[in-house]
Design a protein around this motif. Structure first.
Motif, mmCIF file in Angstrom:
data_model
loop_
_atom_site.group_PDB
_atom_site.id
_atom_site.type_symbol
_atom_site.label_atom_id
_atom_site.label_comp_id
_atom_site.label_asym_id
_atom_site.label_seq_id
_atom_site.Cartn_x
_atom_site.Cartn_y
_atom_site.Cartn_z
ATOM 1 N N ARG A 5 0.816 -1.216 0.000
ATOM 2 C CA ARG A 5 0.000 0.000 0.000
ATOM 3 C C ARG A 5 0.849 1.265 0.000
ATOM 4 N NH1 ARG A 5 -0.436 -2.252 5.067
ATOM 5 N NH2 ARG A 5 0.338 -0.984 6.822
ATOM 6 N N GLU A 6 2.133 1.139 0.312
ATOM 7 C CA GLU A 6 3.030 2.292 0.360
ATOM 8 C C GLU A 6 3.955 2.367 -0.851
ATOM 9 O OE1 GLU A 6 5.159 1.730 3.965
ATOM 10 O OE2 GLU A 6 3.439 2.184 5.264
ATOM 11 N N ALA A 7 4.032 1.299 -1.622
ATOM 12 C CA ALA A 7 5.017 1.213 -2.707
ATOM 13 C C ALA A 7 4.488 1.845 -3.989
ATOM 14 C CB ALA A 7 5.382 -0.240 -2.962
ATOM 15 N N LYS A 8 5.406 2.417 -4.743
ATOM 16 C CA LYS A 8 5.087 2.929 -6.074
ATOM 17 C C LYS A 8 5.517 1.947 -7.161
ATOM 18 C CE LYS A 8 5.265 7.808 -4.780
ATOM 19 N NZ LYS A 8 5.902 9.134 -5.022
ATOM 20 N N LYS A 9 6.394 1.004 -6.784
ATOM 21 C CA LYS A 9 6.851 -0.015 -7.721
ATOM 22 C C LYS A 9 6.792 -1.382 -7.042
ATOM 23 C CE LYS A 9 9.890 2.937 -10.517
ATOM 24 N NZ LYS A 9 11.238 3.064 -11.125
ATOM 25 N N VAL A 10 6.528 -2.411 -7.850
ATOM 26 C CA VAL A 10 6.387 -3.762 -7.312
ATOM 27 C C VAL A 10 7.152 -4.742 -8.195
ATOM 28 C CG1 VAL A 10 4.771 -5.629 -6.786
ATOM 29 C CG2 VAL A 10 4.110 -3.257 -6.342
ATOM 30 N N LEU A 11 7.872 -5.658 -7.565
ATOM 31 C CA LEU A 11 8.553 -6.741 -8.269
ATOM 32 C C LEU A 11 7.947 -8.067 -7.832
ATOM 33 C CD1 LEU A 11 10.818 -8.067 -9.956
ATOM 34 C CD2 LEU A 11 12.312 -7.848 -7.949
ATOM 35 N N VAL A 12 7.484 -8.856 -8.796
ATOM 36 C CA VAL A 12 6.972 -10.203 -8.536
ATOM 37 C C VAL A 12 8.072 -11.201 -8.888
ATOM 38 C CG1 VAL A 12 5.213 -11.909 -9.136
ATOM 39 C CG2 VAL A 12 4.600 -9.472 -9.017
ATOM 40 N N LEU A 13 8.464 -12.020 -7.922
ATOM 41 C CA LEU A 13 9.542 -12.995 -8.108
ATOM 42 C C LEU A 13 8.970 -14.403 -8.183
ATOM 43 C CD1 LEU A 13 12.237 -11.738 -5.536
ATOM 44 C CD2 LEU A 13 12.386 -11.639 -8.028
ATOM 45 N N LEU A 14 9.382 -15.167 -9.201
ATOM 46 C CA LEU A 14 8.884 -16.524 -9.386
ATOM 47 C C LEU A 14 10.041 -17.520 -9.335
ATOM 48 C CD1 LEU A 14 6.302 -15.817 -12.219
ATOM 49 C CD2 LEU A 14 5.859 -16.150 -9.792
ATOM 50 N N HIS A 15 10.033 -18.345 -8.314
ATOM 51 C CA HIS A 15 11.119 -19.314 -8.097
ATOM 52 C C HIS A 15 11.067 -20.440 -9.124
ATOM 53 C CE1 HIS A 15 8.530 -22.502 -6.463
ATOM 54 N NE2 HIS A 15 7.864 -21.557 -5.814
ATOM 55 N N GLY A 16 12.145 -21.189 -9.203
ATOM 56 C CA GLY A 16 12.235 -22.315 -10.121
ATOM 57 C C GLY A 16 11.680 -23.597 -9.523
ATOM 58 N N ARG A 17 11.700 -24.669 -10.337
ATOM 59 C CA ARG A 17 11.208 -25.982 -9.887
ATOM 60 C C ARG A 17 11.978 -26.440 -8.651
ATOM 61 N NH1 ARG A 17 8.601 -30.063 -12.759
ATOM 62 N NH2 ARG A 17 9.062 -29.041 -14.752
ATOM 63 N N GLY A 18 11.241 -26.842 -7.634
ATOM 64 C CA GLY A 18 11.870 -27.297 -6.402
ATOM 65 C C GLY A 18 12.325 -26.172 -5.502
ATOM 66 N N GLY A 19 12.114 -24.937 -5.937
ATOM 67 C CA GLY A 19 12.591 -23.787 -5.178
ATOM 68 C C GLY A 19 11.594 -23.294 -4.154
ATOM 69 N N SER A 20 12.029 -22.327 -3.393
ATOM 70 C CA SER A 20 11.223 -21.747 -2.325
ATOM 71 C C SER A 20 11.082 -20.252 -2.547
ATOM 72 C CB SER A 20 11.904 -22.018 -0.976
ATOM 73 O OG SER A 20 11.550 -21.064 -0.021
ATOM 74 N N ALA A 21 9.856 -19.761 -2.448
ATOM 75 C CA ALA A 21 9.621 -18.323 -2.586
ATOM 76 C C ALA A 21 10.356 -17.550 -1.495
ATOM 77 C CB ALA A 21 8.120 -18.034 -2.519
ATOM 78 N N LYS A 22 10.347 -18.094 -0.297
ATOM 79 C CA LYS A 22 11.005 -17.424 0.823
ATOM 80 C C LYS A 22 12.490 -17.244 0.558
ATOM 81 C CE LYS A 22 11.270 -17.619 5.874
ATOM 82 N NZ LYS A 22 10.869 -18.399 7.083
ATOM 83 N N GLU A 23 13.135 -18.279 0.026
ATOM 84 C CA GLU A 23 14.558 -18.184 -0.297
ATOM 85 C C GLU A 23 14.792 -17.280 -1.496
ATOM 86 O OE1 GLU A 23 15.972 -22.154 -0.839
ATOM 87 O OE2 GLU A 23 15.762 -22.695 1.283
ATOM 88 N N PHE A 24 13.886 -17.352 -2.494
ATOM 89 C CA PHE A 24 14.072 -16.575 -3.725
ATOM 90 C C PHE A 24 13.933 -15.081 -3.463
ATOM 91 C CE2 PHE A 24 12.942 -15.761 -8.362
ATOM 92 C CZ PHE A 24 14.219 -16.070 -8.820
ATOM 93 N N LEU A 25 13.259 -14.698 -2.385
ATOM 94 C CA LEU A 25 13.146 -13.288 -2.029
ATOM 95 C C LEU A 25 14.514 -12.634 -1.865
ATOM 96 C CD1 LEU A 25 10.301 -13.022 0.648
ATOM 97 C CD2 LEU A 25 10.364 -11.877 -1.573
ATOM 98 N N SER A 26 15.508 -13.425 -1.462
ATOM 99 C CA SER A 26 16.844 -12.860 -1.219
ATOM 100 C C SER A 26 17.461 -12.292 -2.492
ATOM 101 C CB SER A 26 17.772 -13.915 -0.615
ATOM 102 O OG SER A 26 17.978 -14.988 -1.524
#
Length: 205
Positions: free
Chosen positions: A14-35
């Motif tokens: 709600r505060e951001a003017k820009k947004v990045l959507v990250l999509l992990h690979g097969r077997g990956g974790s969204a939590k880890e891919f955030l890094s």
């Protein structure tokens, strides 16, 4: 079917003017891919990373007939459509919405934006191409209006054939995307420091 599970970092949506959507690979974790966002010039972004149910966006190779990856593929695309609508409803313009994925996540990113082409902030496919045994231009619609799209891969890559990437680039360019494609000799199937630097130059400069 994919359950909605979104991991976040950076600014509140709600505060951001820009947004990045990250999509992990097969077997990956969204939590880890955030890094990954720590290495990109996205300090003022809201970062959203959906988690694929059972860590896989679709069960088979992206080169198999689309029907063999259903209903998981359709579910993944629907999840992204819903997420995009939520971001727009929060007040972020589409030209300030970015997508980045690796491998299976890169393929999904490209497939989603090609099916929903409009002016996005930018798209990064770290080793990926459009999905299907054969590419059918008729299933893609819209106008990217110059959206910068960056695609990288190893040369060669064991999972993503060069020909498929080249065909994907051709389709995306016909849809008025500004595509930069770069291959790295003998690069492993990963995201290298050189690719991150390239992303910061062409997408997040």
């Amino acid at each position: 079917m994919h359950k909605r599970e979104i991991h976040t970092a950076g600014k509140e949506l709600r505060e951001a003017k820009k947004v990045l959507v990250l999509l992990h690979g097969r077997g990956g974790s969204a939590k880890e891919f955030l890094s990954l966002a720590n290495d990109l010039n996205t300090q003022d972004f809201a970062i959203l990373a959906p988690q694929a149910t059972d860590f896989t966006w679709y069960p088979n190779s992206f080169l198999t007939p689309v029907q063999q990856n259903e209903p998981e593929l359709a579910s993944a695309l629907a999840l992204l459509k819903e997420l995009l609508e939520d971001i727009i409803e929060s007040g972020v313009a589409t030209e300030n919405i970015y997508f980045a994925g690796f491998s299976q996540g890169a393929c999904l990113s490209l497939e989603f934006v090609a099916r929903n082409a409009q002016k996005f902030g930018g798209v990064i496919a770290f080793t990926g191409g459009l999905i299907g045994e054969e590419l059918d231009f008729n299933k893609y619609s819209g106008d990217f209006q110059g959206t910068p799209i960056m695609i990288t891969s190893g040369d060669p890559d064991a999972h993503i054939p060069t020909k498929r990437i080249e065909n994907s680039v051709e389709i995306l360019e016909k849809m008025n995307a500004s595509v930069q494609y770069k291959r790295y000799k003998n690069k492993p199937h990963n995201i290298s420091a050189e690719e991150i630097e390239f992303a910061n130059q062409v997408i997040f400069s």
